[in-house]
Design a protein around this motif. Sequence first.
Motif: not given
Length: 145
Positions: A47-48, A78-79, A111-114, A134-136
């Motif tokens: 991932g990135t 990335d998850v 379970g989700q891609d960030i 904002q934190a993400i």
Amino acid sequence: MIRNVVSRPARATAAMAATAGIVALAGCSPSTEAAESDAGSVPAGDGTYVDGTYSADGSYATPESVESISVTVTLSDDVITEVQVVGDAQAQESQQYQSDFIGGISVVVVGQDIDEISVSRVAGSSLTSGGFNQAIDAIKAEAAA
């Protein structure tokens, strides 16, 4: 007209089963600490973002105050594999909203891609979502490969 109707007890049972499955799976994931980050100790996947555990704070304004939350996520390829949110509400009403948000956020993001995460409302709490997003964003900047 045919309608697919599921009774409330059936929906509640399905929701409890899904929650139990998530809790069971959470026990299988590597433990995380609420540390700043352990990035760099785990190589990046495909991932990135660099795999690891990251923390950041977010804040949001309510009509009564400015509230904050601390968010810790674990990333793998990335998850988001684990999320922890700690509230620091100043107003009593905010305490309830933060508590509801904290109780429901893992079902929404684990379970989700960030890069696909943009929370708007969790468990009736919409303002807390702003601090979470904002934190993400800060975590994504820190975890960028």
